[in-house]
Enzyme design. Structure first.
Site, PDB file in Angstrom:
ATOM      1  N   HIS A 407      -2.359   3.833   9.248  1.00 54.11           N
ATOM      2  CA  HIS A 407      -1.824   3.584   8.108  1.00 54.11           C
ATOM      3  C   HIS A 407      -0.975   2.208   7.925  1.00 54.11           C
ATOM      4  CE1 HIS A 407      -0.595   4.221   4.151  1.00 54.11           C
ATOM      5  NE2 HIS A 407       0.426   5.250   4.295  1.00 54.11           N
ATOM      6  N   TYR A 541       9.568  11.763  -3.129  1.00 49.14           N
ATOM      7  CA  TYR A 541       8.991  10.483  -2.992  1.00 49.14           C
ATOM      8  C   TYR A 541       7.587  10.502  -3.278  1.00 49.14           C
ATOM      9  CZ  TYR A 541       7.440   6.329  -0.556  1.00 49.14           C
ATOM     10  OH  TYR A 541       6.582   5.148  -0.243  1.00 49.14           O
ATOM     11  N   THR A 554       2.880  -0.545  -2.432  1.00 43.89           N
ATOM     12  CA  THR A 554       3.355   0.540  -3.022  1.00 43.89           C
ATOM     13  C   THR A 554       4.845   0.274  -3.380  1.00 43.89           C
ATOM     14  OG1 THR A 554       3.786   1.762  -1.171  1.00 43.89           O
ATOM     15  CG2 THR A 554       1.650   2.191  -1.998  1.00 43.89           C
TER      16      THR A 554
END
Length: 773
Positions: A407, A541, A554
């Protein structure tokens, strides 16, 4: 020293035994890649190869705006509003004071430092947050399993012959992935856009041929990107294989060098070879499990592996530089929950060692040297059959398939584009197989991926696409490291509780039809579900895409608002009316949608404040009290870590929790259903999922159906009869036309007398029947 052997299997219509060939493969060492303009994510992302621009993929990069830095006053005002639901009245008073002090003292100075940093670094990094956000992924000394890597689970293949066959499904996905890789190298992948707004494509540079490399002694990990990568790594029963699959770039164009049928032959040969050694023996050499260690431990183990032999070093280079990893799991999930858990972290299955006399003698001899491995169990699960530092396509024995991706270099939106395109291409391929007898020339169905497949070798040397096996030369101390890595991973896997909620009573169409935001409604269902179980609200979140900006990733959207708190209290109160509940739902979702829009525009709270904290550390300045406050800690203790990522190509999307007492919640909103994948560590995951399910059912009962159909009688002027269908309590409709309602107007009566019964209604001749034609 044991030599490193590479096993070469010739391709055939039927699998053949592997022939031993001793080969050496060399790869250029990754080099720091310098750009005249910004094209890589960050200096910690290292590229091996050449950069060039020849197509459409990155054509709009230079026109994208830079991520703006919000004003400090605006961010701090929003911060107080954001933390209000998480604090007691006394804590909120203290928060107001500490925010005011920060605003008047350290904050203003740090804002100036950050703005200067953004201006000075504008030609070397993409945004004010980029360096710090990359560090947040690459610096922590924690395992990437359950803490970082998300997963996708694909829908079944549309072709029944492919859907249930591991080799066929793996071949199909690999072939389409190779086409996508070739198209991306040729820059023929169409740029992303949302409603005409162009999105940054920079992350796609790190999609293929990339690998996260651990660094020891507190150094940050790096991500190597091998731009000339041309081979696929295959894992089967803890064993490593690879095969070359792309032609070297010729005249600036990369082509796929193997067909889908050819890949089937390659994988069949690999599976046949992989079954020759029993799993108990293979589990002792399951080197992939080392990628699940804390990063410093993995770095030290990797260093030992490399220093032990040049062969090991060369083997790791082949792994690091592979386009991606194809994982073949000897495992068939029993249900959707098992499938999700396998994609997230693999399975943990301990089996007892059983040996014949010859095997036992050999084992006892080895155990005398390695008493740490003297237990009577071995790991027979799939949890060691991974390489978590790379993009992985995972295919189970029954053909179920998914993706687990590293990621730090890419976000879910980038991985989703890749997954969507390759799945869509399998659908197109299947459709073409149906119509090929009709359209013998020029099939009208267009391909999704613009890539060329070529087996022609007449104009150049042939390409060796035969599979090769990698066998590491493992010293005893590394075998001990593997053993302890497996036991540590076992604890993490056993601690995880993954549960899937598949809600099929309504989806996007129903929500939009009621003029609500689908994402906002799902967010409220999560917060409401948690409140029903635990009687409190917690920090939540949701990442919001900021790819409209250059190198955007993001922004954090905090879904726990005072309107969400009000919704929870009203919804769970026995004295609340249906109208009050519905109004609270509309207010909370409307406010959530507004915050999402602000976050997408770069006007959120988290990234700006995090950058101020990091610029403090970067300049060795004293840390302000603001970043030590209970308000800051409350905001960043994210119990509900959520994300919306998916489309019809995917069945599930999920990840692990980010705090020990938290939940990781990935969800996909489809036209008529919503899928949640929920993970926690020793919490009541199923109970939480059931609370969300109950909440969704109650929401459905309050909202209007998309349409109300009525049946009339043709050309009967004196008698107008309308029959409302008996839809039942499980149809998705809980309201029916009342006896005195006019057609086509609709009045919804939710009294029990109307549920589940068809009503015959007499109309005057002046009323026009909906179904009269």
């Amino acid at each position: 020293m044991t030599p490193w052997w590479l096993f070469v299997a010739p391709l055939s219509s039927s699998p053949l035994d592997f022939k031993l060939q001793k080969q050496r493969h060399s790869r250029n060492q990754p080099i720091q890649f310098h750009f005249p303009s910004i094209t890589s994510c960050h200096s910690q992302f290292i590229m091996n190869g050449k950069s060039h621009s020849l197509g459409i993929t990155y054509e709009h990069q230079s026109s994208l705006p830079r991520l703006p830095i919000p004003s400090l006053d605006d961010t701090l005002k929003k911060f107080l509003v954001t933390v209000q639901p998480l604090l007691s009245p006394a804590q909120l008073v203290r928060a107001n004071k500490i925010v005011k002090d920060f605003q008047n003292r350290d904050g203003a100075d740090l804002q100036k430092v950050l703005e200067e940093y953004d201006q000075v670094s504008s030609q070397t990094i993409g945004s004010y947050i980029e360096e710090f956000w990359n560090d947040s992924y690459l610096a922590p000394d924690t395992s990437v399993v359950l803490n970082l890597n998300p997963f996708f689970l694909f829908e079944d293949d549309p072709d029944a012959k492919v859907a249930k066959s591991q080799v066929n499904r793996a071949s199909s996905l690999t072939f389409q992935s190779l086409k996508f890789a070739a198209a991306l190298k040729n820059e023929r992948i169409k740029p992303d856009d949302v409603k005409g707004t162009r999105l940054c494509m920079d992350q796609f540079r790190s999609l293929f041929g990339s690998c996260r490399i651990p660094k020891p002694n507190g150094e940050k990990d790096i991500v190597e990107v091998h731009t000339d990568s041309d081979h696929v790594l295959v894992l089967y029963r803890n064993q490593f294989y690879y095969f070359r699959a792309l032609w070297p770039s010729k005249d600036g164009k990369v082509k796929v060098a193997v067909t889908e049928d050819g890949i089937q032959d390659i994988l069949t040969s690999i599976v046949d070879d992989g079954k020759k050694i029993n799993l108990a023996e293979l589990s002792k050499d399951a080197i992939g499990v080392l990628t699940t260690l804390d990063r410093n431990k993995w770095a030290l183990a990797r260093k030992k592996l490399i220093s032990h032999s040049e062969e090991n070093k060369s083997a790791l280079e082949m792994i690091d530089s592979a386009l991606f990893v194809l994982v073949l799991d000897d495992f068939e999930p029993e249900d959707i929950h098992d499938a999700a858990a396998n994609m997230l972290h693999g399975t943990h299955i301990l089996k007892e060692n059983r040996f014949d006399s010859n095997e036992e003698n050999g084992l006892l001899a080895s155990l005398e040297k390695l008493p740490q491995l003297s237990e009577s169990y071995y790991q027979a699960g799939t949890c060691c059959n991974r390489w978590y530092d790379k993009l992985q396509i995972i295919v189970c024995s029954d053909g179920r398939a998914g993706i687990n991706f590293e990621h730090s270099a890419i976000d879910g939106h980038t991985a989703l584009r890749f997954a969507s395109d390759i799945y869509a291409e399998t659908v197109v391929t299947f459709a073409k197989s149906i119509t090929k007898s009709i359209y013998t020339q020029g099939c009208p169905l267009p391909s999704i991926i613009d890539a060329e497949v070529s087996l022609d070798t007449t104009n150049g040397p042939s390409l060796d696409i035969n599979p090769k096996k990698i066998v590491f030369d493992l010293p005893n101390d590394l075998k001990i490291d593997i053993h302890y890595a497996e036991t540590s991973l076992g604890d993490a896997v056993k601690a995880d509780d993954t549960h899937v909620l598949e809600f099929d009573k309504f989806g996007k169409s129903f929500i939009v039809g009621n003029k609500l935001s689908p994402d906002s409604l799902v967010q409220m269902s999560i917060i409401l579900g948690y409140y029903r179980v635990y009687g409190e609200v917690v920090s939540a979140y949701e990442p919001v895409l900021t790819k409209r900006f250059f190198h955007g990733r993001t922004e954090a959207m905090r879904s726990t608002t005072m309107r969400a708190v009000s919704l929870c209290k009203i919804w769970t109160s026995h004295s609340s009316t249906e109208e009050a509940k519905l109004n609270a739902l509309r207010e909370s979702t409307k406010y959530h949608s507004m915050l999402v829009r602000e976050s997408a525009a770069g006007r959120g709270v988290d990234r700006h404040l995090y950058a101020l904290k990091c610029i403090t550390e970067k300049n060795n300045l004293p840390m302000p009290e603001f970043f030590k406050s209970e308000a800051w800690r409350a905001l960043n203790h994210t119990v509900l870590s959520t994300s919306n990522c998916g489309n019809p190509a995917l069945s599930l999307f999920g990840f692990g929790p980010v705090v020990p007492d938290g939940f990781g919640i990935g969800y996909i909103i489809k036209d008529s259903s919503i899928q949640y994948s929920i993970s926690s560590k020793h919490r009541q995951t199923k109970r939480f999922a059931d609370a969300i399910h109950q909440t969704l059912l109650e929401i459905r009962a309050l909202l209007k159906p998309l349409r109300s159909q009525s049946l009339g009688y043709h050309q009967n002027k004196n008698l107008r009869q309308v029959v409302t269908p008996d839809l039942g309590t499980h149809s998705g409709y809980d309201a029916f036309v009342g006896e005195t309602s006019k057609v086509p107007e609709t009045n919804y009566d939710r009294s029990p007398s109307f549920v589940g019964r068809a009503k015959l209604v007499r109309r005057s001749s002046s009323v026009r029947s909906m179904s009269s034609v």
